[in-house]
Design an enzyme around this catalytic site. Sequence first.
Site, PDB file in Angstrom:
ATOM      1  N   GLU A 109      33.994  41.752  37.036  1.00 13.46           N
ATOM      2  CA  GLU A 109      34.327  42.102  35.639  1.00 13.46           C
ATOM      3  C   GLU A 109      35.178  43.361  35.578  1.00 13.46           C
ATOM      4  OE1 GLU A 109      34.218  40.357  33.240  1.00 13.46           O
ATOM      5  OE2 GLU A 109      32.884  38.846  34.092  1.00 13.46           O
TER       6      GLU A 109
HETATM    7  C1  LIG Z   1      30.531  37.547  43.962  1.00 12.30           C
HETATM    8  C2  LIG Z   1      31.755  37.606  43.097  1.00 12.30           C
HETATM    9  C3  LIG Z   1      31.779  36.905  41.910  1.00 12.30           C
HETATM   10  C4  LIG Z   1      32.930  36.925  41.113  1.00 12.30           C
HETATM   11  N1  LIG Z   1      32.990  36.153  39.972  1.00 12.30           N
HETATM   12  C5  LIG Z   1      34.197  36.000  39.352  1.00 12.30           C
HETATM   13  C6  LIG Z   1      34.359  35.030  38.313  1.00 12.30           C
HETATM   14  O1  LIG Z   1      33.414  34.353  37.908  1.00 12.30           O
HETATM   15  N2  LIG Z   1      35.592  34.861  37.781  1.00 12.30           N
HETATM   16  C7  LIG Z   1      36.675  35.587  38.180  1.00 12.30           C
HETATM   17  O2  LIG Z   1      37.755  35.379  37.668  1.00 12.30           O
HETATM   18  N3  LIG Z   1      36.555  36.523  39.154  1.00 12.30           N
HETATM   19  C8  LIG Z   1      35.344  36.739  39.747  1.00 12.30           C
HETATM   20  N4  LIG Z   1      35.214  37.661  40.747  1.00 12.30           N
HETATM   21  C9  LIG Z   1      36.368  38.467  41.120  1.00 12.30           C
HETATM   22  C10 LIG Z   1      36.232  39.929  40.693  1.00 12.30           C
HETATM   23  O3  LIG Z   1      36.257  40.048  39.305  1.00 12.30           O
HETATM   24  C11 LIG Z   1      37.336  40.716  41.415  1.00 12.30           C
HETATM   25  O4  LIG Z   1      37.013  40.713  42.793  1.00 12.30           O
HETATM   26  C12 LIG Z   1      37.477  42.125  40.877  1.00 12.30           C
HETATM   27  O5  LIG Z   1      37.958  42.105  39.559  1.00 12.30           O
HETATM   28  C13 LIG Z   1      38.420  42.973  41.733  1.00 12.30           C
HETATM   29  O6  LIG Z   1      39.584  42.280  42.045  1.00 12.30           O
HETATM   30  P1  LIG Z   1      40.071  42.192  43.570  1.00 12.30           P
HETATM   31  O7  LIG Z   1      38.918  41.761  44.380  1.00 12.30           O
HETATM   32  O8  LIG Z   1      41.294  41.402  43.642  1.00 12.30           O
HETATM   33  O9  LIG Z   1      40.377  43.698  43.950  1.00 12.30           O
HETATM   34  P2  LIG Z   1      41.765  44.471  43.758  1.00 12.30           P
HETATM   35  O10 LIG Z   1      42.324  44.190  42.423  1.00 12.30           O
HETATM   36  O11 LIG Z   1      42.611  44.223  44.944  1.00 12.30           O
HETATM   37  O12 LIG Z   1      41.257  45.984  43.773  1.00 12.30           O
HETATM   38  C14 LIG Z   1      40.806  46.627  44.965  1.00 12.30           C
HETATM   39  C15 LIG Z   1      40.353  48.028  44.633  1.00 12.30           C
HETATM   40  O13 LIG Z   1      41.447  48.770  44.108  1.00 12.30           O
HETATM   41  C16 LIG Z   1      41.137  49.332  42.849  1.00 12.30           C
HETATM   42  N5  LIG Z   1      42.337  49.234  41.987  1.00 12.30           N
HETATM   43  C17 LIG Z   1      43.088  48.148  41.727  1.00 12.30           C
HETATM   44  N6  LIG Z   1      44.078  48.463  40.909  1.00 12.30           N
HETATM   45  C18 LIG Z   1      43.963  49.777  40.614  1.00 12.30           C
HETATM   46  C19 LIG Z   1      44.686  50.693  39.803  1.00 12.30           C
HETATM   47  N7  LIG Z   1      45.754  50.322  39.090  1.00 12.30           N
HETATM   48  N8  LIG Z   1      44.247  51.973  39.742  1.00 12.30           N
HETATM   49  C20 LIG Z   1      43.169  52.363  40.433  1.00 12.30           C
HETATM   50  N9  LIG Z   1      42.462  51.544  41.223  1.00 12.30           N
HETATM   51  C21 LIG Z   1      42.852  50.265  41.312  1.00 12.30           C
HETATM   52  C22 LIG Z   1      39.964  48.541  42.304  1.00 12.30           C
HETATM   53  O14 LIG Z   1      39.134  49.351  41.490  1.00 12.30           O
HETATM   54  C23 LIG Z   1      39.251  48.097  43.569  1.00 12.30           C
HETATM   55  O15 LIG Z   1      38.305  49.068  43.949  1.00 12.30           O
HETATM   56  C24 LIG Z   1      34.053  37.696  41.523  1.00 12.30           C
HETATM   57  C25 LIG Z   1      33.996  38.442  42.709  1.00 12.30           C
HETATM   58  C26 LIG Z   1      32.883  38.379  43.502  1.00 12.30           C
HETATM   59  C27 LIG Z   1      32.886  39.138  44.798  1.00 12.30           C
END
Ligand SMILES: Cc1cc2nc3c(=O)[nH]c(=O)nc-3n(C[C@H](O)[C@H](O)[C@H](O)COP(=O)(O)OP(=O)(O)OC[C@H]3O[C@@H](n4cnc5c(N)ncnc54)[C@H](O)[C@@H]3O)c2cc1C
Length: 592
Positions: free
Chosen positions: A435
Amino acid sequence: MPSYTAPTKDMQFVLHDLLKISQSDIPGYQDLDADFTSAVLEEAGKITSEVVAPLNMVGDTEGCVLENGVVRTPTGFQEAFDQVRDGGWTGLDMPEEYGGQGLPYVMGTAMGEMFSSANQAFTMYQGLTHGAASAILTHGTDAQKTTYLPKMVSCEWTGTMNLTEPHCGTDLGLMRTKAVPQDDGSYKISGQKIFISAGEHEMASNIIHLVLAKIPGGPDGIKGVSLFIVPKFIVTEDGTPGARNGVTCGKIEEKMGIHGNSTCVMNYDEATGYLLGEEHKGMRAMFTMMNEARIGVGMQGLAQAEVAYQNALDYAKDRLQGRDVTGVKNPDGPADPLIVHPDIRRSLMDQKSFIEGARAFMLWGAQMIDRSHRMGDKDADGLISLLTPVVKGFLTDEGYQATVQAQQVYGGHGYIEETGMSQFTRDARIAMIYEGANGVQALDLVGRKLAQDGGKHVMAFFDLVKNFIKDNGDNEALKNGFLEPLKQASKDLQAAGMFFMQNGMKNPNAALSGSYDFMHLFGHVCLGLMWAQMAKAAQEALDAGTSDTAFYETKLATGRYYMARRLPATGMHLARINSGADPVMALSADQF
Ligand SMILES: Cc1cc2nc3c(=O)[nH]c(=O)nc-3n(C[C@H](O)[C@H](O)[C@H](O)COP(=O)(O)OP(=O)(O)OC[C@H]3O[C@@H](n4cnc5c(N)ncnc54)[C@H](O)[C@@H]3O)c2cc1C
């Protein structure tokens, strides 16, 4: 095996002593007298502790299994899901028109905490359905509402939210999933979504996926994203699931926690989808779901902290180690129980004072949502919108820390799977990530929410604190350990806001380097305010001659602990914010 008892008494305290809900002007609240809410909470407490909680460890150890495209959920999940569904719990706060019980969101929130404490992985199946149904309720056409809502409110069909793709999670403007318009008004959806919670399972006869995708030729980036309803089985004219749609689960993820919830790779291969809301306004529509989901995720932090604390407390009273340095407490035994030791007390008080403050904050926030939805109150809407990243980020970070503290009370036994304490920390961990990862929540708070509507909502929050302190300046109970710390913490918050105003425009990194601290500073002030208000309510009950003096005196002492031991964290956060960008950005990427 760990146990769970729903904290109904504490919830009743927040609902009636603190929020005085049955005297509120919010439509529907007048029916929420103490007897009625007690009956609802007791029943919810029963099903969560007797039916849902016993499956928590089963879900963790068995997990979900994908076989020939079909996801098998852990033993007992289907039967428990049927029981929850038959009891009408999934539609408690959904409109009666669609088969719900029409109770306010504040009641759904209290119930939601219990379900999440009992079994987070299980509860996500119904939680995501609730979010998807809310998005259809707000943005759907009449036909869409009639087709999907009754089945989703009852959880005969479940729902999902599909944002994330392999190359984009936070930066959704990079999205590649395509939606090609068809002559009949539908769209063909193609692409891959990953990490989709509850994406595939057999507990419901249909799954309604809400999918973000781009219509070719639309605006670039996030402005070109639209939202679609993509059912697993296309719904026929008579409203029943028909032909299988072009959506399949390619894989389920092995992960750290919430093993009982299927986290799926979803492949969309020219699947039939129906636009929800307007073209290219998908993010707006999805935000309905995401705001609700963010508050729900904040609650997961609180909920895991609560169940972990309950078990740590029992253990601390039971486990005999060492002697009380001020005098033996258990002369007939070989040692005294852990709870005699000040360091164990510190840990338990940290947990307890966070949990009870967080519960008050959640239910107070839920009341703001009711005020906004049921009365169209724009100020309440603005305030909860400002505080949503704080609820999500602060409660999940602190909730996770609380589960670690609870695990620590068990010593080595907390690290051993048999006690169940490790599951609470593993399950709580994800709430800091999904989220919108907590760093992004902090970014949202400082980069967007603070300045929203000219800073009106943050000023309203400051006024809330200031007026409370002014109006209660003569309150003897509050003078004893509540008003001064709250005043100091609120000053720290305002000083941090001022730092951002003076430096953020000149150097955005100065603001963003302090955003995480600001989110925590804000969270502490919110809980400090809640504790001061709870202390006032507790003293009123004592002055009125309550027979339950122990409960209210405990409340006052727990509040004093928060104000004395936890709230001073605001000073540290302010000092870090005031140090600006330099210490954070001093190294070049190569120097790391
Ligand atoms: C068990 C699980 C269930 C999930 N369920 C769902 C679901 O039902 N539906 C769905 O759509 N997704 C779901 N997700 C996905 C989840 O919402 C994302 O993993 C999350 O939003 C982070 O995206 P990412 O993993 O691509 O990380 P990234 O976007 O690559 O981010 C990596 C890190 O960088 C930081 N970051 C990124 N951009 C910035 C910025 N501009 N400034 C500062 N920091 C930044 C973030 O805070 C994070 O710590 C799920 C994930 C998991 C692991």
